[in-house]
Design an enzyme around this catalytic site. Structure first.
Site, PDB file in Angstrom:
ATOM      1  N   CYS A   1      18.579  16.407  16.675  1.00 35.15           N
ATOM      2  CA  CYS A   1      17.638  17.505  16.469  1.00 35.15           C
ATOM      3  C   CYS A   1      17.981  18.721  17.346  1.00 35.15           C
ATOM      4  O   CYS A   1      18.968  19.390  17.078  1.00 35.15           O
ATOM      5  CB  CYS A   1      16.209  17.013  16.677  1.00 35.15           C
ATOM      6  SG  CYS A   1      14.990  17.973  15.757  1.00 35.15           S
TER       7      CYS A   1
ATOM      8  N   HIS B   1      15.939  12.500  12.702  1.00 39.44           N
ATOM      9  CA  HIS B   1      15.589  11.521  13.736  1.00 39.44           C
ATOM     10  C   HIS B   1      15.938  10.102  13.288  1.00 39.44           C
ATOM     11  O   HIS B   1      15.136   9.449  12.608  1.00 39.44           O
ATOM     12  CB  HIS B   1      14.101  11.612  14.071  1.00 39.44           C
ATOM     13  CG  HIS B   1      13.755  12.742  14.969  1.00 39.44           C
ATOM     14  ND1 HIS B   1      13.608  12.600  16.330  1.00 39.44           N
ATOM     15  CD2 HIS B   1      13.569  14.050  14.707  1.00 39.44           C
ATOM     16  CE1 HIS B   1      13.317  13.778  16.863  1.00 39.44           C
ATOM     17  NE2 HIS B   1      13.292  14.674  15.900  1.00 39.44           N
TER      18      HIS B   1
ATOM     19  N   GLU C   1      15.958   7.364  14.956  1.00 36.78           N
ATOM     20  CA  GLU C   1      15.073   6.334  15.520  1.00 36.78           C
ATOM     21  C   GLU C   1      13.844   6.129  14.634  1.00 36.78           C
ATOM     22  O   GLU C   1      13.252   5.056  14.614  1.00 36.78           O
ATOM     23  CB  GLU C   1      14.663   6.692  16.947  1.00 36.78           C
ATOM     24  CG  GLU C   1      13.492   7.634  17.104  1.00 36.78           C
ATOM     25  CD  GLU C   1      13.786   9.060  16.680  1.00 36.78           C
ATOM     26  OE1 GLU C   1      12.831   9.842  16.515  1.00 36.78           O
ATOM     27  OE2 GLU C   1      14.972   9.417  16.517  1.00 36.78           O
TER      28      GLU C   1
END
Length: 371
Positions: free
Chosen positions: A262, A349, A351
């Site tokens: 990001c 993202h 995760e």
């Protein structure tokens, strides 16, 4: 549990005023007060607590497109940082009563403890359509000032997100460690507003992390003698972060693996002299389709960003930088890697907290580069 279920909602009137003069009337949610920031919207259907505590939202008023917020309560373990990071909440239904046994609090008490001001019972569909058409802008929420003229005066003093450096405001103030000290790989994390699940995804894969403040110098990073470097997500305009861009340039000279997510993706690009730009609305949600150009596979991704990497500038540097991922909704750049170096980054993202786990393989790729 019964006491929490009987919590009555707040019926205090509240106002949302946008920078272009548009006004919405609703009811107070959370703390009675006034808050300002850049208005944005998230299309996720779940995971509101993880979103509230994501440091990348610092300085932003969040519109949730899902109709119900608070319906499954809050849980202390479901946070991505030490506190709520959004500047304010705008939602349709602020549901104080919740129906999840595992929850430990209702959303009204949670917001009051965290000092968050919000507004509910507004037409969030109309608000999203409006900012989709008009673009990102500043706004103000108040349940204590109901005079539009006074609200306009306060709103006029709020700085634009374009050119605003915010990462140092949410970064850790002191270094700290995550994982097993005897782990195979040591990773230096530059914390520009990292999420806890990102750190856990690396520690779960045999990495020992030292998380450094955003403005840490290169000599301090080298004292840890890491096997790799991670540039975290975070809020604000990456082009305003000269300190981080210069550090990233120095790290690139180390010939060690680099992974950025990001804001970290944008900083890697800036370190390669590829400019960033303020997006009209940005991407925020957990259902964004991204194509991996290296494999041809599509990933459904979790995203939260209002700045992007200049696509033409990347293509002008095709001798040194390769585009690895693109957004299938608008063809924006979602991933790059540096040719001849072990350095790569993605705009989204992997995760995914909340969101699908399609892209968690990127953590495995980072670990492989350190072997």
């Amino acid at each position: 549990m019964e006491e929490k279920f009987s919590k009555e909602p707040n019926y205090t009137p509240a106002i949302l005023l946008l920078e272009d003069g548009t006004v919405y009337h609703g009811k107070a949610a959370g703390k009675i007060g006034t808050t300002t920031g850049e208005i944005c919207f998230n299309t996720g259907m779940t995971g509101y607590q993880e979103i509230f505590t994501d440091p990348s939202y610092f300085g932003q008023l969040l519109v949730t497109t899902n109709a119900h917020i608070g319906n499954y309560g809050t849980k202390s373990s479901e946070v991505e940082s030490g506190s709520i990071k959004i500047a304010g909440l705008i939602c349709k239904n602020f549901t104080v009563q919740y129906s999840r046994d595992q929850a430990d609090d209702n959303i009204q008490d949670y917001f009051e403890k965290e000092g968050l001001v919000g507004i509910s019972d507004v037409d969030t569909r109309a608000i999203v359509r409006h900012i989709r058409h008009k673009g990102a802008m500043n706004a103000i929420i108040s349940s204590e000032i109901l005079d539009i003229v006074e609200l306009k005066k306060v709103l006029a003093k709020v700085p634009s997100m374009d050119g605003l450096e915010l990462a140092s405001k949410v970064s850790t103030t002191e270094p700290y460690y995550i994982g097993d000290p005897n782990a195979k790989h040591k990773v230096a994390v530059l914390d520009f507003g990292t999420k806890r699940n990102i750190l856990e995804c690396m520690s779960d894969r045999g990495c020992y992390l030292k998380v450094f403040p955003a403005k840490t110098t290169m000599p301090e990073l080298q004292e840890f003698n890491p096997d790799g470097f991670f540039f975290s997500n975070g809020p604000g305009d990456p082009a305003a972060m000269d300190y981080a861009i210069n550090t990233a340039k120095e790290i690139l000279k180390q010939e060690k693996p680099i992974f950025g997510i990001c804001l970290g993706h944008q900083l890697l690009a800036l370190a390669l002299d590829i400019p960033t730009y303020k997006m009209f609305n940005g991407h925020r949600g957990i259902n964004h389709p991204v194509k991996n150009l290296l494999t041809g596979h599509c990933e459904i991704t979790s995203q939260n960003h209002g700045f992007g990497v200049d696509p033409q500038a990347i293509r002008d540097k095709e001798a040194t930088v390769e585009v690895t991922h693109i957004n299938l909704n608008d063809d924006t750049i979602e991933g790059i890697r540096v040719k001849g170096k072990k350095a790569f980054s993605v705009q989204y993202h992997p995760e995914a907290a909340p969101g699908p786990h399609d892209a968690r393989y990127l953590f495995d790729e980072f670990v492989k580069l350190m072997q």
